[in-house]
Design a protein around this motif. Structure first.
Motif, short mmCIF file in Angstrom:
data_model
loop_
_atom_site.label_atom_id
_atom_site.label_comp_id
_atom_site.label_asym_id
_atom_site.label_seq_id
_atom_site.Cartn_x
_atom_site.Cartn_y
_atom_site.Cartn_z
N LYS A 1 0.83 -1.21 0.00
CA LYS A 1 0.00 0.00 0.00
C LYS A 1 0.86 1.25 0.00
CE LYS A 1 -4.19 -1.79 2.06
NZ LYS A 1 -5.10 -1.74 3.21
N THR A 2 1.81 1.34 0.91
CA THR A 2 2.65 2.53 0.95
C THR A 2 3.56 2.61 -0.27
OG1 THR A 2 4.30 1.41 2.33
CG2 THR A 2 2.63 2.73 3.46
N GLY A 3 4.02 1.46 -0.74
CA GLY A 3 4.83 1.45 -1.96
C GLY A 3 4.03 1.89 -3.17
N GLY A 4 2.75 1.50 -3.22
CA GLY A 4 1.88 1.91 -4.31
C GLY A 4 1.64 3.41 -4.33
N VAL A 5 1.44 3.97 -3.15
CA VAL A 5 1.25 5.43 -3.07
C VAL A 5 2.54 6.14 -3.46
CG1 VAL A 5 0.82 7.35 -1.48
CG2 VAL A 5 -0.58 5.29 -1.35
N GLY A 6 3.68 5.63 -2.99
CA GLY A 6 4.96 6.25 -3.31
C GLY A 6 5.29 6.17 -4.79
N SER A 7 5.03 5.03 -5.41
CA SER A 7 5.33 4.90 -6.83
C SER A 7 4.38 5.76 -7.67
CB SER A 7 5.29 3.44 -7.28
OG SER A 7 4.00 2.90 -7.15
N ALA A 8 3.12 5.86 -7.27
CA ALA A 8 2.18 6.72 -8.00
C ALA A 8 2.60 8.19 -7.90
CB ALA A 8 0.77 6.53 -7.45
N TYR A 9 2.96 8.61 -6.71
CA TYR A 9 3.42 9.99 -6.50
C TYR A 9 4.66 10.27 -7.35
CZ TYR A 9 5.62 13.96 -4.19
OH TYR A 9 6.23 15.16 -3.94
N ALA A 10 5.63 9.36 -7.29
CA ALA A 10 6.88 9.57 -8.03
C ALA A 10 6.64 9.61 -9.53
CB ALA A 10 7.87 8.46 -7.68
N ALA A 11 5.75 8.75 -10.04
CA ALA A 11 5.46 8.74 -11.48
C ALA A 11 4.84 10.05 -11.92
CB ALA A 11 4.52 7.57 -11.81
N ARG A 12 3.87 10.53 -11.16
CA ARG A 12 3.18 11.78 -11.54
C ARG A 12 4.11 12.99 -11.47
NH1 ARG A 12 2.02 16.40 -11.36
NH2 ARG A 12 1.69 16.57 -9.14
N VAL A 13 4.88 13.08 -10.40
CA VAL A 13 5.81 14.21 -10.24
C VAL A 13 6.92 14.16 -11.30
CG1 VAL A 13 7.54 15.22 -8.70
CG2 VAL A 13 5.30 14.57 -7.81
N ALA A 14 7.48 12.98 -11.54
CA ALA A 14 8.56 12.86 -12.53
C ALA A 14 8.03 13.12 -13.94
CB ALA A 14 9.19 11.47 -12.45
N CYS A 15 6.81 12.69 -14.23
CA CYS A 15 6.21 12.96 -15.54
C CYS A 15 6.06 14.47 -15.76
CB CYS A 15 4.85 12.26 -15.64
SG CYS A 15 3.98 12.57 -17.19
N SER A 16 5.57 15.17 -14.75
CA SER A 16 5.43 16.63 -14.85
C SER A 16 6.78 17.30 -15.01
CB SER A 16 4.71 17.19 -13.62
OG SER A 16 3.40 16.70 -13.56
N CYS A 17 7.74 16.84 -14.23
CA CYS A 17 9.09 17.39 -14.30
C CYS A 17 9.67 17.19 -15.71
CB CYS A 17 9.97 16.70 -13.27
SG CYS A 17 11.70 17.15 -13.33
N ARG A 18 9.46 16.00 -16.26
CA ARG A 18 10.04 15.65 -17.55
C ARG A 18 9.33 16.31 -18.73
NH1 ARG A 18 12.50 15.57 -21.33
NH2 ARG A 18 13.01 13.83 -22.69
N PHE A 19 7.99 16.19 -18.78
CA PHE A 19 7.27 16.60 -19.98
C PHE A 19 6.59 17.97 -19.87
CE2 PHE A 19 7.48 11.94 -20.21
CZ PHE A 19 8.24 11.84 -21.36
N VAL A 20 6.42 18.50 -18.67
CA VAL A 20 5.88 19.85 -18.52
C VAL A 20 7.04 20.84 -18.36
CG1 VAL A 20 4.44 21.39 -17.12
CG2 VAL A 20 3.70 19.03 -17.54
N ALA A 21 7.96 20.52 -17.43
CA ALA A 21 9.10 21.42 -17.20
C ALA A 21 10.22 21.21 -18.21
CB ALA A 21 9.63 21.21 -15.79
#
Length: 114
Positions: free
Chosen positions: A38-58
């Protein structure tokens, strides 16, 4: 010199020791695995969304974005698929989530199951 009876006893003892270790590891996974998933799932979801924004928005490189991970997220690895503009964050054997960039919406998680 060891007799056949002694060798047989040693091999049985070794086999039971291995089975005991496997059983203990299985019990530990059942006891703590659910919370880890559960905590790993939340962490991986958070990291994917933040890294995607960092990569493709910024427009930063994925290696540069990986440095933004919070303390405690060292086990999470990031990978990108430039063709689909997506980033996958994963913790081996625990969780994996992908976020994709969509024009006008930004980065969104794909089928998050929390």
């Amino acid at each position: 010199m060891a007799t056949a009876k002694t060798r047989s006893r040693k091999s049985r003892l070794w086999l039971w020791s291995v089975l005991l270790v496997v059983a203990l590891l299985g019990a530990a996974w059942l006891a703590w695995g659910e919370g880890l998933r559960k905590t790993g799932g939340v962490g991986s979801a958070y990291a994917a969304r933040v890294a995607c924004s960092c990569r493709f928005v910024a427009g930063r490189s994925l290696e540069d974005c990986a440095r933004d991970k919070l303390e405690g997220m060292e086990l999470i690895s990031l990978s990108e698929d430039a063709a689909t503009k997506s980033v996958t964050a994963s913790i081996p054997l625990v969780a994996s989530d992908t976020a994709s960039y969509r024009e006008g919406y930004g980065c969104m998680l794909q089928e998050w199951k929390g």
